[in-house]
Design a protein around this motif. Structure first.
Motif, short mmCIF file in Angstrom:
data_model
loop_
_atom_site.label_atom_id
_atom_site.label_comp_id
_atom_site.label_asym_id
_atom_site.label_seq_id
_atom_site.Cartn_x
_atom_site.Cartn_y
_atom_site.Cartn_z
N ASP A 85 0.82 -1.21 0.00
CA ASP A 85 0.00 0.00 0.00
C ASP A 85 0.86 1.26 0.00
OD1 ASP A 85 1.00 0.07 2.58
OD2 ASP A 85 -0.95 0.37 3.55
N SER A 86 2.07 1.18 -0.56
CA SER A 86 2.94 2.35 -0.62
C SER A 86 3.88 2.24 -1.81
CB SER A 86 3.76 2.49 0.67
OG SER A 86 4.67 1.42 0.82
N VAL A 87 4.46 3.38 -2.17
CA VAL A 87 5.48 3.46 -3.22
C VAL A 87 6.59 4.40 -2.74
CG1 VAL A 87 4.00 3.01 -5.22
CG2 VAL A 87 4.18 5.33 -4.34
N PRO A 88 7.81 4.25 -3.27
CA PRO A 88 8.92 5.08 -2.79
C PRO A 88 9.08 6.40 -3.56
CG PRO A 88 9.77 3.33 -4.15
CD PRO A 88 8.29 3.11 -4.07
N TRP A 89 7.97 7.00 -3.97
CA TRP A 89 8.03 8.35 -4.53
C TRP A 89 6.64 8.98 -4.39
CZ3 TRP A 89 6.66 4.36 -7.65
CH2 TRP A 89 5.70 4.57 -8.63
N ASP A 90 6.60 10.28 -4.51
CA ASP A 90 5.34 11.01 -4.38
C ASP A 90 4.60 10.93 -5.71
OD1 ASP A 90 3.27 12.64 -3.66
OD2 ASP A 90 4.48 14.43 -3.30
N ALA A 91 3.85 9.84 -5.89
CA ALA A 91 3.26 9.54 -7.20
C ALA A 91 2.23 10.57 -7.63
CB ALA A 91 2.63 8.14 -7.16
N PHE A 92 1.46 11.10 -6.68
CA PHE A 92 0.43 12.09 -6.99
C PHE A 92 0.51 13.22 -5.97
CE2 PHE A 92 -1.25 8.11 -8.72
CZ PHE A 92 -1.50 8.50 -10.03
N PRO A 93 1.34 14.22 -6.23
CA PRO A 93 1.49 15.33 -5.28
C PRO A 93 0.14 15.93 -4.92
CG PRO A 93 3.17 15.47 -6.99
CD PRO A 93 2.23 14.37 -7.41
N GLY A 94 -0.03 16.14 -3.63
CA GLY A 94 -1.30 16.66 -3.13
C GLY A 94 -2.26 15.56 -2.69
N HIS A 95 -1.98 14.32 -3.11
CA HIS A 95 -2.83 13.19 -2.76
C HIS A 95 -2.13 12.18 -1.86
CE1 HIS A 95 -6.11 14.07 -5.64
NE2 HIS A 95 -5.15 14.54 -6.41
#
Length: 281
Positions: free
Chosen positions: A241-251
């Motif tokens: 349930d996670s990824v090592p980057w900010d895939a959708f800034p603001g979300h």
């Protein structure tokens, strides 16, 4: 070679994008290059996240496909593997070699398109093929990639892959009320998804020139089927349930360890997955 269904060579377009960004990535705190220099036992967040699933790699001959600036490659070497990193971006490999030099890491970095890896590195010589996060989306044909993995591995050798989940890749922030919606292909298609974005996924204030990329999604079933058809046996598949980057800034919200997840009901979809498969047996 042209992109499937198009007139552009996707490798030329994408290589220009990566060459443009490699120095900025090496200078960004998100890749933690200084931590590698300061601490001889430091390993990247990406590798550390999967340590419980990776197990021991000590003494294994490994190749990291699409290694970029080499932080994960050097991390695996620090865990005892005899590592080779392979990437098509000369600028990325320049940063990787410099990091290896400054840290004293005994890692060989080779410039090659991933589809030509077996011709360049030889067949059947590796105990471990490692593919890190955000790699498969640059390849138009996942079955061709799986064949490369099979050709590189010795019998009993293993593939270890963590990748952004194809469900996450299919989302876009295009809803009229700011909600994420399913907008892009989940399954592999001949035509690439074309992006034109002037930023990157790490913290930097560098202005880039080459901003177009050609990318492909690959459904989870497609990845698994491609490996099974090449004679690999699936031994592990975990969705995260996670990824090592900010895939959708603001979300997204930071949850520690370099990981991000959706702030709003992250249980609605997997964000990434870890897969392991063994050749033969």
């Amino acid at each position: 070679m042209t992109a499937p269904g198009g007139s552009e060579d996707y490798r030329v377009v994408n290589r220009a994008n990566w060459d443009d960004r490699a120095p900025a990535h090496a200078a960004s705190p998100d890749y933690a290059v200084q931590r590698f220099l300061d601490d001889a036992e430091f390993v990247s967040d990406v590798v550390r996240f999967d340590l419980p699933r990776l197990g021991s790699v000590a003494g294994l001959r490994g190749v990291h496909l699409q290694c970029h600036i080499g932080t994960d490659t050097i991390s695996l070497a620090r865990l005892g593997a005899d590592m080779t990193g392979l990437d098509f971006s000369g600028a990325s490999l320049a940063q990787a070699r410099e990091l290896a030099r400054r840290t004293g890491a005994d890692v060989d970095f080779v410039e090659s398109d991933v589809y030509e890896a077996a011709e360049v590195l030889g067949e059947g010589g590796f105990d471990l093929v490692f593919t890190g996060i955000g790699a498969l989306c640059w390849l138009p044909d996942v079955r061709r990639w799986a064949a490369v993995v099979r050709r590189l591995l010795r019998p009993g050798g293993r593939l270890f892959l963590r990748e952004g989940h194809p469900m996450l890749w299919s989302l876009a922030d295009v809803g009229p009320d700011g909600r994420l919606v399913v907008e892009h292909p989940y399954v592999e298609r001949a035509e690439p998804t074309v992006w034109d974005e002037d930023g990157t996924y790490v913290e930097t204030d560098v202005a880039f020139v080459h901003n177009r990329t050609l990318e492909w999604n690959h459904g989870l079933g497609e990845v698994v089927a491609a490996l099974l058809d090449e004679g690999l046996r699936l031994t592990q598949l975990v969705e995260h349930d996670s990824v090592p980057w900010d895939a959708f800034p603001g979300h997204m919200e930071r949850i520690g360890g370099g990981e991000f997840r959706l702030a709003d009901r992250p249980w609605r979809l997997p964000h990434s997955y870890t897969l392991q498969a063994v050749l033969g047996g």
